[in-house]
Write an enzyme that holds these catalytic residues in place. Structure first.
Site, PDB file in Angstrom:
ATOM      1  N   LYS A 177      42.331  36.331  51.339  1.00 47.77           N
ATOM      2  CA  LYS A 177      42.127  34.997  50.787  1.00 47.77           C
ATOM      3  C   LYS A 177      43.150  34.697  49.687  1.00 47.77           C
ATOM      4  CE  LYS A 177      37.199  35.211  51.878  1.00 47.77           C
ATOM      5  NZ  LYS A 177      35.839  35.493  51.368  1.00 47.77           N
TER       6      LYS A 177
ATOM      7  N   GLN B 279      32.714  36.672  45.999  1.00 46.74           N
ATOM      8  CA  GLN B 279      32.677  37.465  47.226  1.00 46.74           C
ATOM      9  C   GLN B 279      31.301  38.127  47.387  1.00 46.74           C
ATOM     10  OE1 GLN B 279      35.015  37.615  49.614  1.00 46.74           O
ATOM     11  NE2 GLN B 279      33.663  38.905  50.836  1.00 46.74           N
TER      12      GLN B 279
ATOM     13  N   ASP C 256      32.664  27.707  48.766  1.00 46.63           N
ATOM     14  CA  ASP C 256      31.935  28.356  49.860  1.00 46.63           C
ATOM     15  C   ASP C 256      30.862  27.439  50.452  1.00 46.63           C
ATOM     16  OD1 ASP C 256      32.838  30.769  50.800  1.00 46.63           O
ATOM     17  OD2 ASP C 256      31.773  31.980  49.317  1.00 46.63           O
TER      18      ASP C 256
END
Length: 294
Positions: A53, A97, A120
């Protein structure tokens, strides 16, 4: 033989569009989109995902920062970092994460991120917007959004008259995926561990999306001939054919079997995975754009 849906090419197209848009945004507003990635602990798989990412964020021209935290960090320390990132004007998107270590309350951490920085798409505000059909003012979860784009490559944006089944009901993927399909006018079912006669349900649908984390669970006799099959699973299994102790990645779908029956199918790797990172970049760009800027 089924059409192999190429997530690498589709994801690369999105990245190219994001990169061009970042150049224009920087020229007109004198700043780059900022993405902060927070990772806790030393799980190798999580670090590999975060590294991918971060590399993509830099490729797109973002201001990219990573916070690598020890596994024994306290809840209050992690929330303090989130609060600082929330108030940092150089940071447009915050990604934590997952999964977090068990002593941390992941849900509280997710909800501590400002909705407008929640790239997200997991904050209840963004989830609520998806649930009510508002796909323009919030941030849509990356993997469902990317999956939807692959489905639209095959069927177009209007799924009227098509039946769809999502296997998996997680807040991370299954529920928002079902909602996106419903918003596109598909008739949608969600299956899970309590569902009965799952193969029979699967054989009824035109679009089958598998996201349960069980290697090669979906077999050819689960699939309606000509159906579109989207494999969201990523499982590492033993690969003795490669040598002792070797492993390989497989999805939740038995690719070789299903490809002989389906009309279109995603591979693992190279299907949904590249789309997830691409949509994360797109979400960060959208979070950085001034209100009303297309």
């Amino acid at each position: 033989m089924a059409l192999i849906i190429d997530g690498k090419t589709a994801g690369a197209d999105i990245i190219a569009n994001v990169t061009n848009a970042v150049l224009k945004l920087e020229a007109s507003h004198q700043r780059k989109p900022g993405l902060a990635v927070v990772i806790v602990g030393d799980d190798p798989a999580s670090h590999a995902y975060v590294a991918a990412k971060s590399r993509m964020a830099k490729k797109c021209g973002f201001h990219s920062v990573q916070h690598t935290l020890p596994a024994n960090i306290t809840q209050s320390e992690l929330l303090s970092l989130i609060a600082r990132l929330n108030s940092d004007p150089e940071i447009d998107g915050i990604l934590v994460q997952l999964p977090l270590p068990k002593h941390l309350n992941g849900e509280k951490v997710i909800q501590a991120v400002l909705p407008e920085k929640d790239v997200d798409g997991l904050h209840v505000v963004n989830a609520g917007k998806v649930a009510t059909g508002d796909l323009t003012t919030g941030l849509v979860p990356c993997t469902p959004a990317g999956t939807m784009l692959l489905i639209q490559q095959i069927h177009g944006s209007d799924l009227s008259g098509l039946n769809a089944l999502v296997i998996g009901r997680s807040n991370l993927f299954g529920r928002p995926m079902a909602q996106l399909l419903l918003n596109a006018n598909a008739t949608v079912m969600i299956a899970h561990s309590k569902s009965r006669n799952l193969p029979s349900l699967a054989r009824q649908v035109d679009i089958l999306v598998a996201a349960v984390g069980r290697p090669q669970m979906v077999r050819a006799d689960w699939v309606k001939p000509g159906a579109t099959v989207i494999d969201v699973g990523i499982n590492r299994v033993a690969a003795p054919e490669k040598g002792e102790g070797k492993t390989k990645l497989v999805g939740d779908v038995d690719f070789e079997e299903v490809a002989a029956v389906a009309g279109a199918v995603t591979p693992v790797p190279g299907g949904v995975g590249p789309m997830t990172i691409a949509m994360l970049m797109a979400n960060t760009l959208n979070a950085a754009r001034p209100k009303g800027c297309a």
